[in-house]
Design an enzyme around this catalytic site. Structure first.
Site, PDB file in Angstrom:
ATOM      1  N   ASP A 187       0.872  -1.161   0.000  1.00  0.00           N
ATOM      2  CA  ASP A 187       0.000   0.000   0.000  1.00  0.00           C
ATOM      3  C   ASP A 187       0.924   1.231   0.000  1.00  0.00           C
ATOM      4  O   ASP A 187       2.149   1.089   0.132  1.00  0.00           O
ATOM      5  CB  ASP A 187      -0.884  -0.042   1.258  1.00  0.00           C
ATOM      6  CG  ASP A 187      -1.752   1.189   1.397  1.00  0.00           C
ATOM      7  OD1 ASP A 187      -2.388   1.586   0.407  1.00  0.00           O
ATOM      8  OD2 ASP A 187      -1.778   1.773   2.501  1.00  0.00           O
ATOM      9  N   ASP A 235      -0.292   5.146   0.991  1.00  0.00           N
ATOM     10  CA  ASP A 235      -0.602   6.220   1.930  1.00  0.00           C
ATOM     11  C   ASP A 235      -0.563   5.746   3.376  1.00  0.00           C
ATOM     12  O   ASP A 235      -1.235   4.786   3.735  1.00  0.00           O
ATOM     13  CB  ASP A 235      -1.992   6.797   1.619  1.00  0.00           C
ATOM     14  CG  ASP A 235      -1.997   7.546   0.293  1.00  0.00           C
ATOM     15  OD1 ASP A 235      -1.277   8.550   0.197  1.00  0.00           O
ATOM     16  OD2 ASP A 235      -2.706   7.119  -0.634  1.00  0.00           O
TER      17      ASP A 235
END
Length: 231
Positions: free
Chosen positions: A15, A17
Site C-alpha cells: 500500500d 498512503d
C-alpha cells in the site's frame, strides 16, 4: 495478540498512503478544510472507517455521514484540490526506503497497490521518483479499470499479483498495509499481511493482520523467508 505462523513468501505488495508515504495526516488536513466551513469536526473513529477506500465510496460516505449539502463529486473535487496543495512534498515513512531498496537489490519482486488514482500517485511520489521507479508495477485502484471493487474487497491485490512477470499464488504474496480495510482486503485475497497501523487504532482493529509492527523499520524479512538485511 495470539502468535501467528509466518509462512515463506516470494513476492511483496505495498500500500502507499500512511505506509510508505506520510500522507494520511495530510489527508486529515485536506478533509478538515472541507468540513470546517460547515462546523464539522473529523474524529479519528470516522477516519479509520474510510482509510484505504477509493475516491467514490469515500466521498459518498463522507457526504452522507456529515450530511453535507454538496454532491459526492463536489466533495471529491475539493478533496483533490486540497490534497494537490498539500501532497507535493510528501515525505517517506520510517524504514520505507531501506526496505524497498533491499528488496530490489535482493531481486525480490514487489509492486504497489494503492487506492489512489494514477495522477495522485505521480503527485505524491514527486520527490521520490527514483525510489518508486524500483517497483515492478503499480496498481492505482481509483483509475484502474481492472479493479472492479475497492478495499476491503480483495480485487486490488489479486490484480496486483496477476501482473508480475510470473503470477505467484496468493499464498506466496506478502502485503504491507496500514489500514483495517486494507488488511481485510489482503486476507480476502488469501495473502499474509504485515500491518503498520496508526498508533491510535485499537488492538481489536489490528488483530486480523498476520503481523503488526510499529514501523517498517521493525520488519525482519527473514521471518517470511526473504533475504535478511545486510547490516
Amino acid at each position: 495478540m495470539a502468535h501467528k505462523v509466518l509462512r515463506k513468501v516470494t513476492h511483496c505488495i505495498f500500500d502507499m498512503d500512511g505506509l510508505l508515504l506520510d500522507t494520511e495526516r495530510l489527508y486529515t488536513v485536506a478533509t478538515e478544510m472541507i468540513l470546517e466551513p460547515y462546523g464539522k469536526a473529523y474524529p479519528f473513529e470516522v477516519k479509520e472507517r474510510v482509510m484505504g477506500l477509493q475516491t467514490e465510496p469515500l466521498s459518498r460516505f463522507m457526504v452522507e455521514h456529515f450530511e453535507l449539502p454538496i454532491s459526492w463529486e463536489e466533495y471529491a473535487r475539493q478533496q483533490r484540490a486540497n490534497a494537490e496543495k498539500l501532497m507535493r512534498n510528501a515525505q517517506l515513512m520510517p524504514g520505507a526506503e531501506r526496505l524497498l531498496r533491499h528488496l530490489h537489490a535482493s531481486k525480490v519482486p514487489f509492486c504497489l497497490a494503492t487506492s489512489s488514482g494514477a495522477d495522485m500517485v505521480e503527485l505524491k511520489t514527486n520527490q521520490h521518483r527514483e525510489l518508486f521507479g524500483l517497483f515492478d508495477h503499480k496498481v492505482c485502484g481509483s483509475t484502474d479499470k481492472e479493479v472492479a471493487n475497492g478495499k476491503p474487497a480483495p480485487d486490488i491485490f489479486l490484480v496486483a499479483a496477476s501482473r508480475f512477470g510470473v503470477s505467484p499464488a496468493a499464498a506466496d504474496c506478502l502485503v504491507f498495509e496500514d489500514s483495517p480495510n486494507g488488511v481485510t482486503a489482503a486476507n480476502s485475497a488469501g495473502m499474509q499481511v504485515v500491518m503498520v497501523p496508526d498508533p491510535r487504532l485499537s488492538e481489536e482493529k489490528t488483530s486480523h493482520a498476520t503481523q503488526v509492527l510499529g514501523s517498517l523499520a521493525d520488519f525482519k524479512p527473514e521471518q517470511f523467508g526473504l533475504p535478511p538485511f545486510r547490516e
